[in-house]
Design a protein around this motif. Structure first.
Motif, PDB file in Angstrom:
ATOM      1  N   HIS A  53       0.518  29.862 -54.724  1.00 13.01           N
ATOM      2  CA  HIS A  53       0.087  28.542 -55.178  1.00 13.01           C
ATOM      3  C   HIS A  53      -1.398  28.402 -54.834  1.00 13.01           C
ATOM      4  CE1 HIS A  53       0.719  23.866 -54.924  1.00 13.01           C
ATOM      5  NE2 HIS A  53      -0.256  24.219 -55.723  1.00 13.01           N
ATOM      6  N   PHE A  57      -9.028  23.510 -52.787  1.00 13.82           N
ATOM      7  CA  PHE A  57      -9.544  22.524 -51.835  1.00 13.82           C
ATOM      8  C   PHE A  57     -10.650  23.145 -51.000  1.00 13.82           C
ATOM      9  CE2 PHE A  57      -9.232  19.979 -47.820  1.00 13.82           C
ATOM     10  CZ  PHE A  57      -9.661  18.784 -48.378  1.00 13.82           C
ATOM     11  N   ALA A  59     -12.520  22.385 -47.711  1.00 13.92           N
ATOM     12  CA  ALA A  59     -12.444  21.489 -46.548  1.00 13.92           C
ATOM     13  C   ALA A  59     -13.830  21.140 -46.026  1.00 13.92           C
ATOM     14  CB  ALA A  59     -11.618  22.137 -45.446  1.00 13.92           C
ATOM     15  N   LEU A  64     -11.537  18.567 -54.082  1.00 14.57           N
ATOM     16  CA  LEU A  64     -10.330  19.234 -54.574  1.00 14.57           C
ATOM     17  C   LEU A  64     -10.504  19.446 -56.074  1.00 14.57           C
ATOM     18  CD1 LEU A  64      -7.356  20.149 -54.169  1.00 14.57           C
ATOM     19  CD2 LEU A  64      -6.682  17.803 -54.702  1.00 14.57           C
ATOM     20  N   ASP A  65     -10.514  20.715 -56.468  1.00 15.31           N
ATOM     21  CA  ASP A  65     -10.643  20.997 -57.900  1.00 15.31           C
ATOM     22  C   ASP A  65      -9.375  20.559 -58.630  1.00 15.31           C
ATOM     23  OD1 ASP A  65     -12.975  22.267 -57.229  1.00 15.31           O
ATOM     24  OD2 ASP A  65     -12.081  24.277 -57.264  1.00 15.31           O
ATOM     25  N   ARG A  66      -9.571  20.176 -59.904  1.00 12.51           N
ATOM     26  CA  ARG A  66      -8.381  20.015 -60.745  1.00 12.51           C
ATOM     27  C   ARG A  66      -7.711  21.377 -60.831  1.00 12.51           C
ATOM     28  NH1 ARG A  66     -10.218  15.586 -64.051  1.00 12.51           N
ATOM     29  NH2 ARG A  66     -10.095  13.911 -62.510  1.00 12.51           N
ATOM     30  N   TYR A 134       0.147  29.735 -50.085  1.00  8.14           N
ATOM     31  CA  TYR A 134      -1.044  29.083 -50.638  1.00  8.14           C
ATOM     32  C   TYR A 134      -2.214  30.058 -50.657  1.00  8.14           C
ATOM     33  CZ  TYR A 134       1.124  24.475 -49.858  1.00  8.14           C
ATOM     34  OH  TYR A 134       1.947  23.375 -49.876  1.00  8.14           O
TER      35      TYR A 134
ATOM     36  N   GLU B 305     -14.296  20.085 -62.336  1.00  8.91           N
ATOM     37  CA  GLU B 305     -13.631  18.798 -62.420  1.00  8.91           C
ATOM     38  C   GLU B 305     -12.869  18.638 -61.132  1.00  8.91           C
ATOM     39  OE1 GLU B 305     -12.027  17.212 -66.323  1.00  8.91           O
ATOM     40  OE2 GLU B 305     -11.546  19.345 -66.334  1.00  8.91           O
ATOM     41  N   THR B 306     -13.224  17.639 -60.384  1.00 12.65           N
ATOM     42  CA  THR B 306     -12.552  17.507 -59.108  1.00 12.65           C
ATOM     43  C   THR B 306     -11.747  16.220 -59.057  1.00 12.65           C
ATOM     44  OG1 THR B 306     -14.528  16.504 -58.210  1.00 12.65           O
ATOM     45  CG2 THR B 306     -14.250  18.846 -57.833  1.00 12.65           C
ATOM     46  N   ASP B 307     -10.700  16.288 -58.237  1.00 17.07           N
ATOM     47  CA  ASP B 307      -9.906  15.090 -58.014  1.00 17.07           C
ATOM     48  C   ASP B 307     -10.510  14.323 -56.859  1.00 17.07           C
ATOM     49  OD1 ASP B 307      -8.021  15.294 -59.982  1.00 17.07           O
ATOM     50  OD2 ASP B 307      -6.768  16.687 -58.840  1.00 17.07           O
ATOM     51  N   GLY B 313      -8.458   8.445 -48.252  1.00 18.67           N
ATOM     52  CA  GLY B 313      -9.210   9.682 -48.017  1.00 18.67           C
ATOM     53  C   GLY B 313      -8.357  10.932 -48.150  1.00 18.67           C
ATOM     54  N   PHE B 315      -6.313  13.942 -50.196  1.00 20.64           N
ATOM     55  CA  PHE B 315      -6.592  14.701 -51.409  1.00 20.64           C
ATOM     56  C   PHE B 315      -5.311  15.224 -52.038  1.00 20.64           C
ATOM     57  CE2 PHE B 315     -10.697  14.668 -49.463  1.00 20.64           C
ATOM     58  CZ  PHE B 315     -11.590  14.697 -50.514  1.00 20.64           C
ATOM     59  N   GLY B 316      -5.247  15.121 -53.354  1.00 19.43           N
ATOM     60  CA  GLY B 316      -4.161  15.744 -54.088  1.00 19.43           C
ATOM     61  C   GLY B 316      -2.927  14.865 -54.144  1.00 19.43           C
ATOM     62  N   PRO B 317      -2.059  15.174 -55.113  1.00 22.04           N
ATOM     63  CA  PRO B 317      -0.829  14.396 -55.237  1.00 22.04           C
ATOM     64  C   PRO B 317       0.076  14.624 -54.033  1.00 22.04           C
ATOM     65  CG  PRO B 317      -0.780  16.315 -56.675  1.00 22.04           C
ATOM     66  CD  PRO B 317      -2.157  16.265 -56.089  1.00 22.04           C
ATOM     67  N   PRO B 320       3.316  19.405 -52.293  1.00 24.95           N
ATOM     68  CA  PRO B 320       2.773  20.624 -51.683  1.00 24.95           C
ATOM     69  C   PRO B 320       1.245  20.622 -51.541  1.00 24.95           C
ATOM     70  CG  PRO B 320       4.380  21.175 -53.377  1.00 24.95           C
ATOM     71  CD  PRO B 320       4.165  19.695 -53.458  1.00 24.95           C
ATOM     72  N   VAL B 321       0.539  20.059 -52.500  1.00 28.66           N
ATOM     73  CA  VAL B 321      -0.923  20.082 -52.396  1.00 28.66           C
ATOM     74  C   VAL B 321      -1.367  19.201 -51.233  1.00 28.66           C
ATOM     75  CG1 VAL B 321      -3.087  19.476 -53.538  1.00 28.66           C
ATOM     76  CG2 VAL B 321      -1.284  20.645 -54.825  1.00 28.66           C
ATOM     77  N   TRP B 323       0.344  18.379 -48.666  1.00 30.81           N
ATOM     78  CA  TRP B 323       0.760  19.008 -47.401  1.00 30.81           C
ATOM     79  C   TRP B 323      -0.354  19.914 -46.891  1.00 30.81           C
ATOM     80  CZ3 TRP B 323       1.544  23.969 -45.470  1.00 30.81           C
ATOM     81  CH2 TRP B 323       2.292  24.072 -44.286  1.00 30.81           C
ATOM     82  N   LEU B 324      -0.932  20.675 -47.804  1.00 33.38           N
ATOM     83  CA  LEU B 324      -1.974  21.614 -47.392  1.00 33.38           C
ATOM     84  C   LEU B 324      -3.293  20.899 -47.100  1.00 33.38           C
ATOM     85  CD1 LEU B 324      -2.727  24.650 -46.996  1.00 33.38           C
ATOM     86  CD2 LEU B 324      -3.669  24.549 -49.297  1.00 33.38           C
ATOM     87  N   THR B 325      -3.722  20.019 -48.005  1.00 36.64           N
ATOM     88  CA  THR B 325      -5.038  19.405 -47.806  1.00 36.64           C
ATOM     89  C   THR B 325      -5.066  18.572 -46.528  1.00 36.64           C
ATOM     90  OG1 THR B 325      -4.507  17.521 -49.232  1.00 36.64           O
ATOM     91  CG2 THR B 325      -5.589  19.401 -50.269  1.00 36.64           C
ATOM     92  N   ARG B 327      -3.715  19.369 -43.845  1.00 39.83           N
ATOM     93  CA  ARG B 327      -3.848  20.286 -42.708  1.00 39.83           C
ATOM     94  C   ARG B 327      -5.203  20.974 -42.647  1.00 39.83           C
ATOM     95  NH1 ARG B 327       1.526  21.652 -41.116  1.00 39.83           N
ATOM     96  NH2 ARG B 327       0.890  23.621 -40.213  1.00 39.83           N
ATOM     97  N   MET B 328      -5.938  20.890 -43.732  1.00 39.59           N
ATOM     98  CA  MET B 328      -7.159  21.694 -43.795  1.00 39.59           C
ATOM     99  C   MET B 328      -8.290  21.168 -42.896  1.00 39.59           C
ATOM    100  SD  MET B 328      -6.957  24.469 -45.613  1.00 39.59           S
ATOM    101  CE  MET B 328      -8.615  24.785 -46.190  1.00 39.59           C
TER     102      MET B 328
END
Lengths: 584, 503
Positions: A53, A57, A59, A64-66, A134, B305-307, B313, B315-317, B320-321, B323-325, B327-328
């Motif tokens: 996956h 991102f 950090a 965060l890229d689309r 990931y 293109e960024t979200d 603050g 990031f991401g839906p 899983p995304v 969850w990772l962001t 932790r980053m």
């Protein structure tokens, strides 16, 4: 309905952005690309497939890229109609388009995993619970890339260099393959990160380098682009010798990355092939060789030097008028690399799950090849034995073949189907045959994995096996160990640990033993590689090494853990000083 | 008085917890030209965490006052880390330590020379290096030692300081025992310590400053007669490129990028929302955060293109995304922590290494003080046969960098052959466990080194001193050519304590 593709052909950067296609006819020299076949599966935006996956991102920049859409998401075939939109992309796109970065890491990681699954004949699990790993192509601004088991992720950093411009580790084939291998090996041999014998710590790095190098060498384009004069169809034979090829960029790990860091300009991060045969590494009093990374390089040197000998030997019969056809020479190199890559991967199943030493790896290769490739038609096994021998590594006795005993083992009352899949049934088998297998049931025993394996030898016959690995553990105080560890045979040297001032009597110690048992296609045990827990001489050697390297954990215990913060094991591994031999 | 030779030598290692403070007192049989019969050299005075149940550096300063009677002839500050100079930033302590007219000489690393402006931008001076000025007049090879590479390195230090200051501001007062607290401590140690630096400059201006690098004369001999010193480090970057570390080779870009990146990160990004309220005022954070992404020219790919982050603050839906962001941030903090560690090493490698050579009735006594010099600093001296021959006969070794894993090179250690019990080699270790390094491999002091020192030398460590025992003292009678003897030191009596703050 149109049949779905079984593989997605994906464009990747063949080596890293520094390696250009010198044979380009367009007058420029674009970055060398390769198209690799990635096992097809439904691709969600990310891309996100069944095993990987990609998350764009960053950090450091907090962006965060689309998610990259590599396949349209409409209709019944949503996610299936992958089209390689980078097949004709220019260099600028490859360097700057986050969607390409995503494709590049996805493809190389999937290809690396594919090598393992093909060689082992089964899906390979990650060490953590999830099926998806990931991949973060631009995780942070740092000259580093690593596997974080805690985050279930491969994190690739980026940085700028005055000399080389922007360096993105996710664009280096060897770095992506190397990090993926860490994650795979962690899933296959979870205990290799426990504080063990000196070879064990370096094996992760060495093996990851080895897979990365052989992965690149197994792609014909990568070889062809750097052989001789790219404008010529034939290459002078005298340039395709061991000495002629060893200085090639083909054998450099982390070329762009290492050069940008000004380590040894031109030498990348590592060039293990330049390690001349030596047995000096066996002397742990020599601080250079007590350092695990250097020991890992011994593994790489032994195999890669063997590879180069094999390749150049294969070229001799096809020399014509002092030259060799470029395509043919590359093909031979790629074939030899694929073959060796399969061999070293297959051997992992035959390695003990704990207390690993380099000789175990050679022994595992010999045992594994004995099954799938018994006649060793091209002499790979003999060549590897010779290669390891030049570094003082020999097969450890005869592999532990389990001779047919009289009356034992018995398979009565065992379910063959369960033996192939169920740890409890396998435990019962080990329990009933503990004496036969040489296992002391006094120590705690745990079956860690029961995995089927289907392997195919080059001659086409199928070898079906079940691989079982188990570990034994013993936690005790130093004082208890002194009482327990008596020499097993008269004449054995006495068990002596460092003084009680260094390891006080109350110090908690953790000892390991364990083994791998291979069941054949009829469910009969045929092979065991076993490290006895009560091999006191080995335990003494291990504890001495742990003390010498100061590998106590944060609670002042020995042998439990390396005390590294969560998710940082491999980050620290890649961030060590070049002067480790001078450190304490 | 040029022929005066000391007849006694006293070394005191003070209990400053995690820090360094040493006083060398040379005793003479006859009065020297100022009527005194002794000379004092103070090497470093700082702490980041007191030890031995002593609450402040004031207590130590009073002792030093007693021991040197306010007449410290030479102050050596090996490098600019807080644990080596914080005391000098306290006006009271500075007044207590020395009477007017002292010190006569203030020694620091070449990187502290105010004439080499670390903030200077623009092209580095080409080729020739700088002309030695009066304050650096004893340099033998300044012309070649401080060239363009060294000047560029000075700019690196300037930018790096900005980075650590910025990081410290973001993560100060983090929860104890957290990674952020560890990173914050390390960053704090690298802050500019302006008060201390100004005090040292003032002393230097009143007396004489010296900014040393490998191969220069220290000038100590002119103040402390009858001894010899050698400057074995630090090499300048033109002398030995390895001292600047491998990863910040490009000051203009490397630190600029990190300074910009730091601007993007909020305290919450780094240490998590639970502690965000204790961070900077919200306005500062949002100003630093807003729209800062594209400032980082050259590092980022083409704007993708960024979200955007959501209002909290994140990031991401969700899933899983996320969850990772979520932790980053920790990975980013780890990354910054590694960078601070690199810089810590770079500053350690600016440490002055001094070898004192004293005659004891025909026998040489050698003392080796190297601050926190790490391997890259030491190796320049160690590669010369002549230096190795000198170092082989060291009698007192100030253990490098509080006993860390990489400040006592094995090449140096291996030069030291075992000695008799009657004439041991002394290792003086000023340290406090539990301050730096959370894993055993990075812990300071490093157990394996301590064990090796303890086995092969006579080791004295401040962390093993009994409570309230304020220093370790060694004395050598040079006339009799006798080896160092340890002098018993009583604890400071407990009084009704008035809590004073640590400088």
């Amino acid at each position: 309905m149109q049949e779905r593709l079984r593989y997605f052909p994906m464009t990747i950067i063949a080596r890293d952005p520094l390696v250009t296609n010198q044979a380009s006819t367009n007058g420029d020299q674009p970055i060398l690309r390769a198209v690799i076949q990635v096992p097809a599966s439904r691709l969600e935006p990310g891309p996100r497939g069944p095993r990987f996956h990609v998350v764009g991102f960053d950090a450091s920049r907090r962006t965060l890229d689309r998610p990259a859409r590599l396949a349209p998401m409409r209709g019944d075939s949503a996610g299936w109609d992958y089209r390689d939109r980078f097949a004709k992309a220019d260099d600028r796109t490859l360097l700057r388009d986050p969607a390409f970065h995503a494709q590049n890491v996805y493809a190389i990681a999937a290809r690396t995993l594919g090598f393992f699954e093909t060689a082992l004949g089964r899906p390979v699990p990650w060490a953590f619970g999830s099926s998806q790993l990931y991949l973060v192509p631009r995780a942070f601004a740092e000259a580093n890339a690593y596997y974080s088991d805690d985050d279930r992720a491969l994190l690739f950093g980026y940085f700028n260099s005055q000399a080389s411009g922007r360096i993105m580790t996710c664009l280096a084939h060897d770095i992506v393959a190397h990090e993926t291998t860490h994650a795979i090996l962690d899933g296959l041999r979870r205990r290799f990160d426990t504080p063990g014998l000196p070879d064990q710590a370096g094996f992760h790095e060495g093996f990851a380098d080895l897979v990365a190098l052989l992965s690149i060498l197994s792609a014909r384009e990568s070889i062809q682009a750097v052989l001789g004069d790219p404008g010529q169809a034939r290459v002078r034979a005298d340039r395709l010798t061991f000495d002629g090829l060893r200085s090639s960029v083909l054998f450099t790990i982390g070329r762009q990355f290492g050069n940008a860091l000004h380590l040894n300009r031109g030498d990348g991060l590592r060039r293990s092939i330049d390690q001349e045969p030596t047995t000096a590494w066996k002397d742990l009093r020599n601080p250079e060789w007590a350092e695990p990374h250097r020991r890992g390089e011994i593994l790489v040197a032994a195999v890669i030097r063997t590879y180069l000998h094999m390749w150049t030997n294969r070229l001799i019969p096809i020399v014509g008028a002092g030259t060799i056809d470029r395509g043919r020479a590359s093909e031979e190199g790629a074939t030899a690399a694929k073959h060796l890559l399969n061999m070293v991967i297959r051997a992992i199943d035959y390695c003990p799950p704990v207390e690993f030493e380099l000789a175990d790896f050679l022994t595992a290769i010999v045992a594994s090849e004995h099954e799938v490739n018994p006649d060793d038609e091209y002499g790979y096994v003999e060549a590897l034995k010779e290669g390891f021998r030049s570094f003082g590594i020999e097969v450890q006795g005869a592999p532990d073949w389990v001779a047919p005993p009289t009356g034992w083992p018995t398979y009565r009352d065992f379910s063959y189907a369960s033996l192939r899949s169920d740890p409890d049934e396998t435990f019962r088998f080990i329990w009933d045959h503990a004496r036969f297998l040489g296992i002391d049931p006094a120590y705690y025993l745990h079956v860690e994995n029961v995995r089927p394996a289907v392997r195919t030898g080059p001659r086409g016959f199928v070898v079906s096996e079940t691989v079982v690995d188990y570990v034994q553990e013993l936690i005790l105080s130093r004082a208890d160990l002194d009482k327990l560890a008596q020499p097993t045979k008269p004449g054995d040297p006495p068990f002596t640990l460092p003084s009680t001032e260094i390891i006080p009597d109350k110090t908690k110690l953790k000892l390991w033993g364990g083994g791998t048992i291979i069941f054949d296609e009829f469910g009969a045990v045929k092979y065991q590689r076993f490290k006895r827990l009560d091999d006191w001489s080995r335990q003494q050697r291990r504890l001495q090494y742990l003390v010498d390297r100061g590998l106590w954990d944060t609670k002042g215990r020995l042998g439990f853990s390396l005390g590294v913060p969560l998710g940082q094991r491999f980050a620290e591994f890649h961030h060590q000083s070049p002067n480790l031999a001078e450190e304490w | 008085m040029a022929s005066a030779k000391p007849i006694g030598l006293r070394i005191r290692m003070y209990q400053v917890g995690f820090g360094d403070c040493f006083l060398l007192s040379f005793e003479y049989g006859q009065a020297l030209d100022d009527g005194r019969k002794e000379r004092h050299v103070l090497i470093d005075f700082g702490s980041t965490s007191m030890g031995g149940r002593l609450s402040s550096l004031n207590q130590i300063a009073k002792l030093i006052r007693d021991h040197a009677q306010g007449k410290i002839d030479v102050i050596v500050v090996t490098h600019r880390h807080r644990d080596h100079l914080s005391a000098f930033g306290d006006k009271q302590i500075a007044k207590l330590l020395v009477d007017p007219g002292y010190p006569k000489l203030v020694i620091r690393s070449w990187t502290e020379d105010p004439d080499l402006d670390r903030g200077a931008r623009g092209p580095a001076a080409a080729g020739t290096g700088i002309a030695p000025s009066a304050t650096r007049g004893n340099a033998r090879d300044t012309e070649v030692a401080i060239g363009p590479k060294s000047r560029r390195f000075m700019r690196t230090l300037g930018s790096a300081e900005t980075f650590t200051t910025g990081l410290f501001e973001k993560i100060r007062k983090s929860p104890p025992n957290s990674l952020a607290a560890e990173a914050s401590g390390l960053a704090e140690d690298q802050l500019k310590n302006e008060d201390a630096v100004n005090q040292l400059k003032a002393w230097g201006d009143a007396g004489k400053p010296a900014y040393l690098h490998y191969g220069m004369r220290s000038g100590i001999e002119s103040v402390v007669p009858g001894i010899r010193t050698r400057v074995l480090g630090p090499p300048t970057v033109d002398q030995h490129e390895a001292v600047k570390s491998q990863r910040e080779s490009d000051p203009d870009e490397f630190w600029m990028i990190y300074n910009q990146l730091l601007g993007n990160l909020t305290r919450t990004d780094l240490i998590g929302p639970a502690h965000g309220k204790r961070g900077l005022p919200a306005s500062t954070e949002s100003a630093a955060h807003a729209g800062a992404h594209d400032d980082v020219s050259g590092v980022a790919p083409d704007p993708a293109e960024t979200d955007a982050p959501d209002s909290a603050g994140a990031f991401g839906p969700v899933g899983p995304v996320r969850w990772l962001t979520d932790r980053m941030g920790r990975q980013q903090l780890n990354s910054l922590y590694r960078i601070v560690r690199i810089l810590d090493g770079v500053l350690n490698n600016t440490s002055v290494i001094l070898l004192f050579d004293v005659d004891a009735s025909g026998k040489r006594i050698r003392l080796l003080f190297g601050g926190d010099a790490q391997i890259e600093n030491w190796e320049y001296a160690l590669k010369r046969t002549r230096n190795r021959a000198l170092l082989r006969e060291v009698d007192v070794y100030k253990v490098g960098h509080h006993g860390s894993r990489n400040a006592t090179p094995r090449t140096l250690f291996n030069l030291w052959k075992p000695r008799s019990k009657s004439d041991p080699r002394w290792a003086l270790l000023s340290t406090k466990p539990g301050v730096h390094g959370k894993s055993p491999a990075t812990a300071v002091p490093r157990e394996t080194l301590v064990a090796a020192l303890d086995t092969s030398m006579t080791l004295r460590s401040t962390n093993l001193l009994a409570d309230r025992v304020p220093y370790v003292e060694l004395h050598a009678d040079l006339r009799a050519g006798k080896a160092f003897q340890e002098v018993s030191v009583p604890p400071i009596p407990t009084r009704a304590r008035k809590r004073s703050s640590e400088p």
